[in-house]
Enzyme design. Structure first.
Site: not given
Length: 236
Positions: A182, A22, A24, A142, A140, A211, A110-111
């Site tokens: 992505d 966590g 981010n 990445h 998202n 990030e 999780h996709i």
């Protein structure tokens, strides 16, 4: 000078999906209601792993942020006959009930399925839920540049490729979430310095700092699209 309507204007609402540490998420917690992310409140942190430390970060924030845990395997065991896609819809339903203006996947491992995204586009209305008046953006973070290292273990794969001379630059991006993993439109991309022969931990430390910056910047971008900040309202 503060906008006189600030006290009566509802804050912009943010839902954050996490799976682990966590950090981010912490960047978003620190930024909410500052000049970096003005008039913004995190209204839900949802984790798909019960021991995700990000849940503690949220619950111990001041003021505390509502949290929930919804894991794939427990969901499937409790709902015989249900599928991964059904789980995604249940996650979407849980998030939707927090009435977010935007959804941020901040280390969400999780996709998500197309059905999940359709809920936030407003093209799929869940039983018992209201029809959306507009699309809710889903973004998202990445740890690779667009088109470089899609999917899992992007940091390790990228670092190894650089050390082998297969690529000459690495970086990180925040992108819109689409069904292709992505491959959504990048909102922000930023290159991260990487040095031949260095330890991967040194590279990771620099990458994480970037990030934490761009996840806040990109979140503000999408929130400004759906609900401009007060200062913009008053100047337009």
């Amino acid at each position: 000078m503060k906008d006189p309507s600030a006290a009566t204007t509802s804050p912009r609402r943010l839902a954050v999906l996490i799976s682990g540490e966590g950090t981010n998420l912490q960047a978003l917690i620190n930024a909410q209601n500052t000049s970096s992310l003005p008039n913004t409140r995190i209204v839900l942190v949802l984790a798909n792993r019960k021991n995700a430390r990000g849940l503690i970060r949220a619950s111990t924030a001041l003021p505390p942020i509502p949290t929930t845990y919804l894991g794939l395997q427990p969901f499937l065991k409790s709902n015989p006959g249900k599928t991964r896609e059904d789980y995604d819809v249940e996650v979407a339903r849980t998030v939707l009930r927090a009435k977010p203006d935007a959804v941020v996947c901040a280390g969400w491992m999780h996709i998500v399925s197309e059905g999940f995204l359709d809920v936030f586009k407003g093209t799929r209305v869940l039983d018992g839920e209201e029809v959306l008046s507009r699309e809710i953006p889903v973004i998202n973070i990445h740890p690779a540049l667009f088109g470089q290292f899609d999917g899992t273990h992007a940091v390790e794969r990228g670092f190894e490729a650089f050390q082998k001379g297969e690529v000459d630059e690495l970086g990180v991006m925040v992108h819109r979430v689409v069904k292709e993993v992505d491959r959504g439109e990048p909102l922000i991309q930023r290159r991260v310095e990487v040095v031949k022969g260095e330890a991967i931990e040194a590279y990771e430390e620099r990458l994480h700092k970037v990030e934490w910056e761009i996840i806040v910047e990109a979140t503000r971008m999408v929130l400004d699209e759906v609900q401009p900040p007060l200062s913009s309202d008053s100047s337009s």
